[in-house]
Design an enzyme around this catalytic site. Structure first.
Site, mmCIF file in Angstrom:
data_model
loop_
_atom_site.group_PDB
_atom_site.id
_atom_site.type_symbol
_atom_site.label_atom_id
_atom_site.label_comp_id
_atom_site.label_asym_id
_atom_site.label_seq_id
_atom_site.Cartn_x
_atom_site.Cartn_y
_atom_site.Cartn_z
ATOM 1 N N GLU A 135 0.481 -1.719 0.235
ATOM 2 C CA GLU A 135 -0.052 0.002 0.008
ATOM 3 C C GLU A 135 1.134 1.338 0.039
ATOM 4 O OE1 GLU A 135 -4.254 -1.570 2.123
ATOM 5 O OE2 GLU A 135 -2.264 -1.584 3.464
ATOM 6 N N GLU A 156 -3.108 -10.151 3.295
ATOM 7 C CA GLU A 156 -4.734 -10.248 4.406
ATOM 8 C C GLU A 156 -5.448 -11.011 5.005
ATOM 9 O OE1 GLU A 156 -2.690 -5.952 4.225
ATOM 10 O OE2 GLU A 156 -2.769 -7.685 3.235
#
Length: 697
Positions: A135, A156
C-alpha cells in the site's frame, strides 16, 4: 537470491553521500540532483513493518518536502530481507473498532499526501513487499522492482481482514480489477516477472541497474498512468455485480461466509463503491476496523503469532551442509527434493532406480511450481545426487531414513549404515508411528539419533514433529530444530508417545468417521459436517488421501499401546484394504478417484447441498480429537499448549478461525465439553470417556 538483494541495498548506498538518520525509522540522503532518497529502516527489527510511528515520521518528512521540495522522491528499504513485510499487527490487539478506524484515518491521510505530491515519486522494491508495504508502494507514482526474489501481495485475508490503507481501491484502479480482487481474495503473492506482467511494477531491473532506472523515470517526469479501456469496462457497475456473484460463490467453497466474513466484506466494497475512490476509501476504513475486532480475525491473528512463536523457539544453528536420504518413496523423495531446493547437497539412495528417477523429475516440477528460475532449477537438480551405493553416507552431516514403517527393517538398516557414518553425523528417522526408543537398541551412538516426522506432501506442509528419546543429546535436538527452520519448515518438539501428537489426535477423528459409515450415515454428510466445523476436508476424504492401509496401521498401533479404548475397525473395512481399495493412490477407496480427484456424481452433489450442520455428528467427530489433545497436554507430550494448537492447525488444518483445539476448548468451556463427552460415552461407548486432563484445563 540473497546476494542480489544485499547487492541492491549496497548499490543504493554507494551513490553520492551516505545515508544519514533523518528519523528513528527512516534514513535519508539528498543527491547532487536534489533527489531525496528515503530508506525505511524499522528500528530494532530485522524486517520492515508499517506502524504508527513509521507513518508519523513519514508525515513529518512530507512536511519538510512541502517546505523545501526536492526534484523527486525515491522510497526504498535498508533491510536486506525486502521492502516491507506489512503492517505491525501486534499493535492492533489493544484497539477497539472506533480506535482502529481513527488510526486508519491517520494512516490514510499520510499515504494520500504522498500520493498527491507534485514531484515524481518512485518506490524501489526488492524482496518482499506485502500488505501495508504494498500500500505504501501503491501511493507512489511509479514502482521499480528488483529482479530475483521479488514478491508482492496482499495476504491480509489470511488474518481475517482485507487491505486497510488504500489497497482495495488503489489496486483495483491500477491493474485489471478482477485480477486485483483475485489477488486480495486469495492472499496469494506474485513473483518477479509476474509483477511486471500484471502491472504492479512499471519496470523490473537487475539490482545493478536500479540507479539508471530511477534516473530514467525522473527525467521523464511524473506521469500518471492512463487506465486501460478494458480495465475501465471491467470496473463498471454491471460487470462488478456479475463478477461479485462469481467471487462469492468461489469464496464460499474455501472460506464459508459463516466463519470467514472478510472475503465477502471485500467483495461488497468493490461491488458497491468500485467506481468511487472516496466512497470506497471511507468504506474500507470502517470495514477493516469492524473485521479486525471480530472473533475470526482475533483467532487468525493468534494463529499468525503461533506461527511466529514456533519459528522463534529455534536459537541454534544446524551446521548441516550435506543430507543423505535413504528411501526414495513419496516421503523420502519429497524430503530430498525440498532440501536440495533449500540449497543443501542431497544424496538420495534406494534399492530401486525408478523411485530415485521419479524423485528427480518431481523436484524439477516443484521448482517450477515454486517460481524458481531456470538457473535456480538447474542448481537444485545439480545438488540432488542419485546415490544407489550409499556413498554419501560417509560424508553426510545428516542421514534421514525414510524406509517402510517396520521396526526390524529400520534396525537392520541402522546396523548396516551406522559404521559408515562420520563421527559427528546425526541419524534421524521419518517415522510417523514407531516409538523412537524402540529403534535405539542396536545403535552405537543413540545420543545422536531422533525422529523428524515430516507430513505429506512435504512441499506444502509446514509442520515437522521433532521427537527425541531420553538419551538424545540436547545439542542434537537443538540442531534438528534449527535444521527444520533452515529448510523453511516449522518444528514442534514432541515427546515419544504413541502417535506422537498429530496422529494421536487425528486418529480418533478418522475412526469415528468409519464408525459412522458403518451406522449407515452417508459419507458426504460426514465430510460436510467436518467442513462445516471448519476442517479443510472431511475425515472420509482424508482417509482416502492418506491411504486406508496407513490409517489401519496407525489405528492398530494406537489400540495396542494406549490405555484408552479406540473405535474398532470393522472387518469389511479391513477387507477393503486387503482388496487394494486404499483410496486416492489406488483409484478407489471410500470414494472413486480419477486423475487425483474424487469423482462426484450429481446425485451425491445434490445430497451435499441439502445437508445441514448436525451438532451431534460434529461433536462425535471433533470432541475425540479435542480429548486426545487434552491428554497430550496433560502428559506434556508438547510442553506449550500454544505450540500444540499451532501444530494441529499447521499439520491437520484444524479450523484456523477457532484458534486451535486447546483454545477452542477453553473458549467453548471445559465443563460443557466434559458433559457432552459423558453423554456420548453413555450412548456410544468408553472411547468417549473424558480424559482427566479436562479438570485442569
Amino acid at each position: 537470491m540473497k546476494v542480489d538483494v544485499l547487492e541492491h541495498v549496497e548499490n543504493l548506498n554507494q551513490y553520492g553521500p551516505s545515508y544519514s538518520s533523518v528519523k528513528p525509522n527512516w534514513l535519508s540522503r539528498l543527491d547532487e540532483r536534489s533527489v531525496l532518497w528515503l530508506q525505511l529502516d524499522k528500528q530494532d527489527s530485522s524486517a520492515n513493518t508499517l506502524s504508527e510511528d513509521v507513518l508519523q515520521e513519514l508525515s513529518e518528512i512530507l512536511d519538510d518536502i512541502d517546505n523545501k521540495p526536492p526534484t523527486a522522491l525515491v522510497i526504498g528499504s535498508a533491510k536486506s530481507k525486502g521492502f516491507c513485510a506489512g503492517a505491525d499487527i501486534k499493535s492492533f490487539e489493544s484497539y477497539d473498532e472506533s480506535e482502529m478506524a481513527n488510526m486508519l484515518q491517520r494512516g490514510h491521510a499520510v499515504l494520500d499526501r504522498l500520493a498527491s505530491l507534485d514531484i515524481p515519486t518512485v518506490a524501489v522494491i526488492h524482496g518482499h513487499c506485502l500488505g501495508g508495504g504494498l500500500e505504501l508502494a501503491l501511493a507512489c507514482q511509479q514502482r521499480i522492482g528488483v529482479k530475483n526474489g521479488l514478491e508482492m501481495g496482499f495476504p491480509e485475508i489470511r488474518l481475517g481482514v482485507h487491505p486497510g490503507l488504500g489497497g482495495t481501491y488503489r489496486l483495483t484502479r491500477l491493474i485489471n480489477p478482477v485480477t486485483a480482487m483475485t489477488m486480495m481474495l486469495t492472499g496469494k503473492s506474485v513473483y518477479d516477472r509476474q509483477t511486471k506482467s500484471r502491472g504492479l511494477v512499471d519496470d523490473l531491473v537487475e539490482s545493478r541497474h536500479v540507479e539508471n532506472a530511477v534516473r530514467a523515470v525522473i527525467e521523464k517526469g511524473a506521469r500518471k498512468r492512463r487506465r486501460k479501456f478494458s480495465n475501465f469496462m471491467l470496473n463498471t457497475l454491471a460487470v462488478r455485480r456479475f463478477a461479485a456473484k462469481k467471487m462469492r460463490a468461489e469464496s464460499e467453497k474455501k472460506a464459508p461466509s459463516t466463519y470467514y466474513p472478510a472475503p465477502y466484506a471485500l467483495i461488497d466494497l468493490w461491488e458497491k463503491f468500485g467506481s468511487s475512490t472516496h466512497k470506497m476509501q471511507a468504506a474500507e476504513i470502517q470495514s477493516f476496523a469492524n473485521l479486525i475486532t471480530n472473533e475470526t480475525a482475533r483467532n487468525l491473528v493468534r494463529v499468525f503469532f503461533l506461527h511466529q512463536s514456533l519459528k522463534n523457539q529455534v536459537k541454534a544453528r544446524a551446521d548441516i551442509q550435506h543430507v543423505h536420504i535413504i528411501g526414495a518413496g513419496s516421503m523420502g523423495g519429497e524430503i530430498a527434493g525440498w532440501c536440495a531446493m533449500q540449497g543443501l547437497k542431497v544424496t538420495l539412495s534406494d534399492q530401486q532406480t525408478e523411485p530415485v528417477a521419479k524423485a528427480v523429475n518431481n523436484t524439477g516440477q516443484l521448482c517450477r511450481d515454486k517460481h524458481k528460475t531456470g538457473a535456480e532449477t538447474r542448481d537444485t537438480l545439480d545438488r540432488l545426487v542419485p546415490d544407489m551405493r550409499n556413498d554419501g553416507l560417509e560424508s553426510a552431516d545428516l542421514i534421514i531414513e525414510a524406509v517402510p514403517e517396520k521396526i526390524e527393517i529400520k534396525k537392520k538398516l541402522y546396523q548396516t549404515i551406522e559404521p559408515r557414518m562420520k563421527a559427528n553425523a546425526i541419524l534421524v528417522t521419518n517415522t510417523s508411528s514407531i516409538l523412537i526408543e524402540k529403534l535405539t537398541d542396536s545403535l552405537r551412538t543413540p545420543e545422536r539419533f531422533m525422529g523428524l516426522h515430516f507430513f505429506n506432501p512435504v512441499s506444502r506442509m509446514l509442520m515437522v514433529e521433532a521427537i527425541a528419546h531420553d538419551n538424545t543429546s540436547s545439542d542434537v535436538v537443538e540442531r534438528m530444530l534449527a535444521f527444520t527452520r533452515e529448510i523453511g519448515k516449522i518444528p514442534v518438539q514432541v515427546a515419544s508417545y504413541p502417535g506422537f501428537l498429530v496422529n494421536r489426535a487425528l486418529t480418533p477423528y478418522l475412526l469415528e468417521a468409519i464408525v459412522m459409515l458403518e451406522e449407515g450415515i452417508d459419507k458426504t454428510r460426514i465430510d460436510e459436517t467436518a467442513k462445516n466445523f471448519g476442517m479443510p476436508m472431511g475425515p472420509v476424504e482424508l482417509i482416502d488421501q492418506i491411504g486406508l492401509d496407513i490409517c489401519i496401521h496407525v489405528a492398530d498401533m494406537l489400540a495396542d499401546l494406549l490405555d484408552k479404548p479406540m473405535a474398532r475397525i470393522p472387518d469389511n473395512v479391513r477387507k477393503k484394504a486387503e482388496n487394494g481399495e486404499l483410496g486416492k493412490k489406488s483409484g478407489k477407496g471410500f470414494y472413486q478417484w480419477e486423475n487425483g480427484k474424487i469423482k462426484r456424481d450429481k446425485k451425491s452433489a445434490n445430497k451435499q447441498e441439502t445437508n445441514t450442520p448436525d451438532d451431534h455428528l460434529t461433536d462425535r467427530l471433533i470432541l475425540p480429537m479435542l480429548d486426545a489433545c487434552v491428554e497430550c497436554h496433560r502428559l506434556r507430550i508438547v510442553n506449550d499448549p500454544d505450540h500444540l494448537d499451532g501444530a494441529m492447525i499447521f499439520a491437520t488444518g484444524f479450523a484456523p478461525f477457532r484458534g486451535g483445539p486447546i483454545h477452542y476448548a477453553r473458549t467453548r468451556g471445559a465443563n460443557e465439553i466434559v458433559t457432552t463427552l459423558e453423554k456420548l460415552c453413555q450412548e456410544h461407548g468408553e472411547r468417549f470417556k473424558p480424559d482427566q486432563g479436562w479438570q485442569s484445563l
